[in-house]
Design a protein around this motif. Sequence first.
Motif, short mmCIF file in Angstrom:
data_model
loop_
_atom_site.label_atom_id
_atom_site.label_comp_id
_atom_site.label_asym_id
_atom_site.label_seq_id
_atom_site.Cartn_x
_atom_site.Cartn_y
_atom_site.Cartn_z
N MET A 140 -11.26 16.44 -13.67
CA MET A 140 -12.42 15.79 -14.08
C MET A 140 -12.58 15.53 -15.64
SD MET A 140 -16.49 17.09 -14.18
CE MET A 140 -17.71 15.87 -14.78
N HIS A 141 -12.08 16.42 -16.55
CA HIS A 141 -11.77 16.29 -17.92
C HIS A 141 -10.90 15.49 -18.30
CE1 HIS A 141 -11.33 17.12 -22.07
NE2 HIS A 141 -10.08 17.65 -22.01
N TYR A 149 -9.93 6.56 -22.79
CA TYR A 149 -8.79 6.03 -23.73
C TYR A 149 -8.45 4.45 -23.52
CZ TYR A 149 -7.70 10.73 -25.50
OH TYR A 149 -7.79 12.11 -26.09
N ALA A 150 -8.02 4.38 -22.03
CA ALA A 150 -7.85 3.08 -21.76
C ALA A 150 -8.89 1.96 -21.85
CB ALA A 150 -7.57 3.11 -20.31
N LEU A 223 -18.51 0.97 -22.24
CA LEU A 223 -18.20 1.32 -20.86
C LEU A 223 -17.49 2.45 -21.12
CD1 LEU A 223 -17.91 1.43 -17.87
CD2 LEU A 223 -15.82 -0.02 -18.32
N GLY A 224 -16.58 2.57 -22.15
CA GLY A 224 -15.54 3.49 -22.40
C GLY A 224 -16.15 4.82 -23.20
N PHE A 225 -17.22 4.34 -24.02
CA PHE A 225 -18.06 5.59 -24.80
C PHE A 225 -18.47 6.52 -23.98
CE2 PHE A 225 -21.42 7.32 -27.44
CZ PHE A 225 -20.45 7.87 -28.61
N PRO A 226 -19.21 6.30 -22.84
CA PRO A 226 -19.70 7.51 -21.97
C PRO A 226 -18.63 8.22 -21.23
CG PRO A 226 -21.11 5.32 -21.52
CD PRO A 226 -19.72 5.01 -22.60
N PHE A 227 -17.73 7.51 -20.97
CA PHE A 227 -16.52 8.30 -20.29
C PHE A 227 -15.73 9.33 -21.37
CE2 PHE A 227 -15.13 4.61 -17.62
CZ PHE A 227 -15.69 5.03 -16.68
N THR A 229 -17.77 10.50 -24.04
CA THR A 229 -18.71 11.65 -24.21
C THR A 229 -18.77 12.67 -23.07
OG1 THR A 229 -20.05 10.08 -25.09
CG2 THR A 229 -20.96 11.87 -24.47
N ILE A 230 -18.71 12.29 -21.88
CA ILE A 230 -18.72 12.98 -20.80
C ILE A 230 -17.33 13.85 -20.64
CG2 ILE A 230 -18.75 13.28 -18.19
CD1 ILE A 230 -20.44 10.61 -18.21
N GLY A 231 -16.17 13.20 -21.10
CA GLY A 231 -15.06 13.90 -20.80
C GLY A 231 -14.82 14.97 -21.96
N ILE A 232 -15.40 14.88 -23.20
CA ILE A 232 -15.47 16.07 -23.99
C ILE A 232 -16.43 17.16 -23.54
CG2 ILE A 232 -16.15 16.46 -26.66
CD1 ILE A 232 -15.47 13.63 -27.40
N ILE A 233 -17.67 16.91 -23.10
CA ILE A 233 -18.61 17.82 -22.68
C ILE A 233 -17.64 18.60 -21.46
CG2 ILE A 233 -20.50 18.04 -21.28
CD1 ILE A 233 -21.78 15.66 -22.98
N ALA A 234 -17.20 17.94 -20.54
CA ALA A 234 -16.50 18.70 -19.55
C ALA A 234 -15.18 19.56 -20.10
CB ALA A 234 -15.93 17.61 -18.42
N GLY A 235 -14.44 18.91 -21.10
CA GLY A 235 -13.59 19.76 -21.72
C GLY A 235 -14.12 20.99 -22.48
N ALA A 236 -15.28 20.93 -23.02
CA ALA A 236 -16.08 22.07 -23.71
C ALA A 236 -16.34 23.28 -22.61
CB ALA A 236 -17.13 21.58 -24.34
N VAL A 237 -16.85 22.64 -21.54
CA VAL A 237 -17.26 23.61 -20.33
C VAL A 237 -15.91 24.40 -20.04
CG1 VAL A 237 -18.29 23.81 -18.11
CG2 VAL A 237 -19.18 22.44 -19.75
N TRP A 238 -14.89 23.59 -19.62
CA TRP A 238 -13.55 24.19 -19.09
C TRP A 238 -12.97 25.23 -20.15
CZ3 TRP A 238 -8.60 20.79 -18.15
CH2 TRP A 238 -7.53 21.60 -17.68
N ALA A 239 -13.21 24.63 -21.58
CA ALA A 239 -12.44 25.57 -22.56
C ALA A 239 -13.31 26.94 -22.59
CB ALA A 239 -12.58 24.92 -24.09
N ASN A 240 -14.47 26.82 -22.48
CA ASN A 240 -15.27 28.04 -22.30
C ASN A 240 -14.77 29.13 -21.12
OD1 ASN A 240 -17.49 29.70 -23.29
ND2 ASN A 240 -18.52 29.23 -21.31
#
Length: 312
Positions: A140-141, A149-150, A223-227, A229-240
Amino acid sequence: LNMLLDTYQNFFSNLSFGCLFFSMLFYLTNLIFPKFKLGYNLGKTTAIIANLTIFVILAGRWIFHGYFPLSNLYESLLFLSWTLLFIHLLLESKTRSKLLGPIIIPVVLLIDGFGSLTLPIEMQKASPLVPALQSNWLMMHVSLMMLSYATLITGSLLSILFLMLSLKQPQARVKEGNVNINSPNFSVREGILALKSNQQTTSKFASKLLENMDNISYRIICLGFPFLTIGIIAGAVWANEAWGSYWSWDPKETWALITWLVFAAYLHARIIKGWEGKKPAILASIGFFVVWICYLGVNFLGQGLHSYGWMS
């Protein structure tokens, strides 16, 4: 089995690189010689083959190794190449624009060539996942970040092209066949009217082209900005889960935040301030370089929590 996998990967890697190279040549030939319409069709066909070839490589690594192929730099480069190509083909089918290929395909060729020809063989091989990557958050992240990025790279490239084309002012000229300046019936008034008519036609065409390019760039970045945003949030949850902290100001996290702020400023300027044209295009062009620093530049430092699987 490993030798078979290496042969399989080498064949498809060479095929994808070759297809991208010829696709670039065909698109550029069509751009330089517009009457050579076959160049556009050949460029699109070879781009489709390259896209399918990269997909086969990624699918093969996923099947043979049992995890989503985004665990190291080589796999992420492949995924980025495949995503950029997919977005390019989708955009091209929707817009029918012949400017997308000459600008996007060379970038994909450089990414694919860097991964296949520059990275050491050891870095291209799959290896067992480190404990931090053995999580469902990997798919997911990382996939969301690569998709962001793409799309952001594509939108930024179009903004850069917009700025380059907007610098070229349309040149007014009398078209051959409309007015014969050697004719005894030619008058200065007819020449001026023909000149103005051609100038207005050229100016309208250029303005329409720039307007369409500006709108396409804006929509892709939207289109890319929500990807992102959600990617950063998912990364933060995974990092925790992995490290016990949502945010550690790791170099990768810091540059991801900078990337988010740059494109947030772009969207704020477009949506709230109503900016159009050169000003937001300059912001998006800055974002192009920021994305590359976030994606590759930080990893070459070999520092931080995100350095594993990238550079030794």
